[in-house]
Design a protein around this motif. Structure first.
Motif, PDB file in Angstrom:
ATOM      1  N   ASP A  76      56.201  27.788  67.051  1.00  0.00           N
ATOM      2  CA  ASP A  76      55.220  28.657  67.683  1.00  0.00           C
ATOM      3  C   ASP A  76      55.340  30.059  67.082  1.00  0.00           C
ATOM      4  OD1 ASP A  76      54.744  26.463  69.253  1.00  0.00           O
ATOM      5  OD2 ASP A  76      55.821  27.237  70.998  1.00  0.00           O
ATOM      6  N   THR A  77      54.325  30.894  67.286  1.00  0.00           N
ATOM      7  CA  THR A  77      54.389  32.274  66.803  1.00  0.00           C
ATOM      8  C   THR A  77      54.049  33.249  67.927  1.00  0.00           C
ATOM      9  OG1 THR A  77      52.114  32.056  65.954  1.00  0.00           O
ATOM     10  CG2 THR A  77      53.916  31.798  64.368  1.00  0.00           C
ATOM     11  N   SER A  78      54.633  34.434  67.831  1.00  0.00           N
ATOM     12  CA  SER A  78      54.341  35.535  68.727  1.00  0.00           C
ATOM     13  C   SER A  78      54.519  36.829  67.928  1.00  0.00           C
ATOM     14  CB  SER A  78      55.262  35.500  69.951  1.00  0.00           C
ATOM     15  OG  SER A  78      54.876  36.476  70.904  1.00  0.00           O
ATOM     16  N   ILE A  79      54.354  37.962  68.587  1.00  0.00           N
ATOM     17  CA  ILE A  79      54.416  39.251  67.893  1.00  0.00           C
ATOM     18  C   ILE A  79      55.466  40.130  68.564  1.00  0.00           C
ATOM     19  CG2 ILE A  79      53.109  41.306  67.205  1.00  0.00           C
ATOM     20  CD1 ILE A  79      50.563  39.575  67.493  1.00  0.00           C
ATOM     21  N   GLY A  80      56.305  40.767  67.749  1.00  0.00           N
ATOM     22  CA  GLY A  80      57.319  41.669  68.265  1.00  0.00           C
ATOM     23  C   GLY A  80      58.696  41.307  67.748  1.00  0.00           C
ATOM     24  N   THR A  81      59.705  41.809  68.425  1.00  0.00           N
ATOM     25  CA  THR A  81      61.096  41.515  68.090  1.00  0.00           C
ATOM     26  C   THR A  81      61.826  41.154  69.380  1.00  0.00           C
ATOM     27  OG1 THR A  81      61.021  43.117  66.262  1.00  0.00           O
ATOM     28  CG2 THR A  81      63.194  42.384  67.005  1.00  0.00           C
ATOM     29  N   SER A 100      57.768  45.469  71.555  1.00  0.00           N
ATOM     30  CA  SER A 100      56.428  45.380  70.974  1.00  0.00           C
ATOM     31  C   SER A 100      56.492  45.469  69.451  1.00  0.00           C
ATOM     32  CB  SER A 100      55.533  46.496  71.515  1.00  0.00           C
ATOM     33  OG  SER A 100      55.372  46.377  72.907  1.00  0.00           O
ATOM     34  N   GLY A 101      55.556  44.800  68.820  1.00  0.00           N
ATOM     35  CA  GLY A 101      55.512  44.816  67.364  1.00  0.00           C
ATOM     36  C   GLY A 101      54.096  44.736  66.850  1.00  0.00           C
ATOM     37  N   PHE A 111      51.082  34.264  61.067  1.00  0.00           N
ATOM     38  CA  PHE A 111      50.940  34.037  62.503  1.00  0.00           C
ATOM     39  C   PHE A 111      50.075  32.815  62.788  1.00  0.00           C
ATOM     40  CE2 PHE A 111      48.576  34.747  66.451  1.00  0.00           C
ATOM     41  CZ  PHE A 111      49.573  35.102  67.354  1.00  0.00           C
ATOM     42  N   ALA A 112      49.041  32.615  61.974  1.00  0.00           N
ATOM     43  CA  ALA A 112      48.081  31.531  62.200  1.00  0.00           C
ATOM     44  C   ALA A 112      48.712  30.147  62.098  1.00  0.00           C
ATOM     45  CB  ALA A 112      46.927  31.647  61.197  1.00  0.00           C
ATOM     46  N   GLY A 113      49.884  30.032  61.485  1.00  0.00           N
ATOM     47  CA  GLY A 113      50.529  28.730  61.335  1.00  0.00           C
ATOM     48  C   GLY A 113      51.179  28.205  62.595  1.00  0.00           C
ATOM     49  N   GLY A 114      51.248  29.036  63.637  1.00  0.00           N
ATOM     50  CA  GLY A 114      51.927  28.626  64.863  1.00  0.00           C
ATOM     51  C   GLY A 114      51.249  27.465  65.559  1.00  0.00           C
ATOM     52  N   ARG A 115      52.057  26.536  66.041  1.00  0.00           N
ATOM     53  CA  ARG A 115      51.535  25.428  66.839  1.00  0.00           C
ATOM     54  C   ARG A 115      50.881  25.970  68.100  1.00  0.00           C
ATOM     55  NH1 ARG A 115      54.513  23.589  70.838  1.00  0.00           N
ATOM     56  NH2 ARG A 115      53.950  21.656  71.889  1.00  0.00           N
ATOM     57  N   LEU A 116      51.578  26.882  68.781  1.00  0.00           N
ATOM     58  CA  LEU A 116      51.009  27.724  69.826  1.00  0.00           C
ATOM     59  C   LEU A 116      51.156  29.162  69.367  1.00  0.00           C
ATOM     60  CD1 LEU A 116      52.465  26.072  73.057  1.00  0.00           C
ATOM     61  CD2 LEU A 116      50.192  25.723  72.058  1.00  0.00           C
ATOM     62  N   ARG A 117      50.143  29.988  69.667  1.00  0.00           N
ATOM     63  CA  ARG A 117      50.139  31.364  69.170  1.00  0.00           C
ATOM     64  C   ARG A 117      49.949  32.318  70.353  1.00  0.00           C
ATOM     65  NH1 ARG A 117      47.103  28.174  65.438  1.00  0.00           N
ATOM     66  NH2 ARG A 117      45.127  28.739  66.467  1.00  0.00           N
ATOM     67  N   HIS A 118      50.922  33.218  70.542  1.00  0.00           N
ATOM     68  CA  HIS A 118      50.957  34.074  71.721  1.00  0.00           C
ATOM     69  C   HIS A 118      50.701  35.534  71.345  1.00  0.00           C
ATOM     70  CE1 HIS A 118      52.710  30.715  74.016  1.00  0.00           C
ATOM     71  NE2 HIS A 118      53.431  30.487  72.938  1.00  0.00           N
ATOM     72  N   PHE A 119      50.071  36.256  72.260  1.00  0.00           N
ATOM     73  CA  PHE A 119      49.765  37.675  72.062  1.00  0.00           C
ATOM     74  C   PHE A 119      50.344  38.450  73.248  1.00  0.00           C
ATOM     75  CE2 PHE A 119      47.001  41.452  72.223  1.00  0.00           C
ATOM     76  CZ  PHE A 119      47.081  41.866  70.896  1.00  0.00           C
ATOM     77  N   PRO A 120      51.571  38.946  73.145  1.00  0.00           N
ATOM     78  CA  PRO A 120      52.209  39.630  74.278  1.00  0.00           C
ATOM     79  C   PRO A 120      51.646  41.031  74.493  1.00  0.00           C
ATOM     80  CG  PRO A 120      53.655  39.649  72.372  1.00  0.00           C
ATOM     81  CD  PRO A 120      52.475  38.803  71.986  1.00  0.00           C
ATOM     82  N   ASP A 121      51.856  41.563  75.685  1.00  0.00           N
ATOM     83  CA  ASP A 121      51.422  42.923  75.995  1.00  0.00           C
ATOM     84  C   ASP A 121      52.032  43.920  75.006  1.00  0.00           C
ATOM     85  OD1 ASP A 121      50.028  41.969  78.141  1.00  0.00           O
ATOM     86  OD2 ASP A 121      51.568  42.474  79.623  1.00  0.00           O
TER      87      ASP A 121
END
Length: 338
Positions: A76-81, A100-101, A111-121
């Protein structure tokens, strides 16, 4: 780009599972996809591990390669550290903090390769037209090939080509930041579950309509089928996530239709068999039951320890909107009654 893998820190985390992540940060450069793959193979990173990306971009072709590695390894993919907090010896679960990142330019392809793709606050997601530095005449052709490659890749990842139009419409020296709503509109982010994908196939003497969905609970499939000499059947392919015994032996098995408004108890007549990482469930359906499934707004299967148990395993009811015509056509063409 740098990659850091963190696995479970305590016995309880090992028992519960899911306490693993990869931090990916810095500029994307040639050879990064090989570096990530080597880390995954060496550390034994399991499927469904989340890759947290914090990058302003870099090499677009390498971004696609990184996305392909992530896809092939079912991450899966998400954004940040994602950072471990200081731990004491008696902590059953170690606290973790997501900082945040940003995911910009070529990092969006990763990021697009994630099986599930998350966008955190607090995350930042930005795109622009991909271009070669210090272009020469030959780079025009290379840019066209790159654009075609990006379009094909995004389509394979289930992302709207409207996303590529947004990128192509923004000059390479500028940045268009996209909102969560825009990313969801173009299917760049999935949240905890993807949309259901429906398809129709025929094998040997069997015709079937299949719905498939990825979620935090695994990849699941539900199938309404008809076979010559057998009649209508329901199948479910359930990613077990280590719960094969429960899926095969819990006493209550029910088809659920229209959310959970309608239940059909199939406990005594269904078969359940492990198949590698999955459990395959099968049951013959009466014609009336097949009609209820085909004409439902959603259907799935719940497996529970008892009728009173509130927690279930199995497949939450899948929305049939994308497969409604196929499901109803299958039923109407294969039913025996007038």
């Amino acid at each position: 780009m740098q990659f850091e893998y963190t696995d479970e820190q305590t016995d309880l985390e090992i028992m519960l599972g899911g306490f693993r992540h990869i931090n990916a940060f810095g500029t994307i450069g040639k050879g990064d996809a090989d570096k990530l793959l080597k880390l995954i193979e060496t550390a034994g990173v399991p499927p469904r591990t989340t890759v947290y990306i914090n990058s302003s971009g870099g090499d677009a072709e390498e971004g696609i390669k990184l996305g392909c590695v992530i896809c092939a390894c079912q991450l899966d993919t998400s954004i940040g550290t994602y950072v471990l907090e200081p731990k004491s010896d008696d902590d059953p679960i170690v606290a973790r903090t997501l900082y945040s990142g940003k995911c910009l330019s070529a990092a969006t392809l990763m990021f697009a390769g994630g099986r599930l793709r998350h966008f955190p606050d607090g995350a930042s997601f930005g795109v622009h037209r991909f271009a070669y530095k210090n272009p020469v005449p030959n780079d025009v052709e290379k840019s066209q090939v790159l654009s075609a490659g990006i379009a094909k890749y995004l389509d394979q990842m289930g992302i709207s080509l409207g996303f590529l139009s947004l990128s192509a419409g923004t000059a390479s020296n500028k940045l268009l930041e996209l909102s969560e709503d825009e990313l969801r509109e173009h299917r760049m982010i999935t949240g905890g579950a993807t949309e259901v994908v429906w398809g129709t196939e025929m094998r040997a003497q069997m015709l079937y309509v299949r719905g498939k969905r990825d979620s935090i609970f695994g990849q699941h499939k539900v199938i309404l089928a008809h076979a010559k000499g057998v009649g209508f059947m329901f199948f479910a392919v359930i990613e077990a996530q280590g719960r094969q015994d429960e899926l095969c032996n819990f006493g209550v098995v029910e088809l659920v239709l229209n959310g959970e408004n309608k239940r059909i108890d199939i406990s005594r007549r269904c078969s359940r068999e492990p198949n590698d990482m999955d459990v395959v469930l099968m049951v013959n359906l009466k014609e009336g039951e097949a009609r209820e499934v085909a004409y439902s707004n959603s259907f799935g299967v719940q497996i529970r320890a008892s009728k009173e148990a509130e927690v279930f395993l199995g497949v939450s009811a899948m929305d049939t909107e994308g497969g409604r015509d196929s499901l109803r056509s299958l039923y109407e063409n294969m039913k025996t009654s007038s």
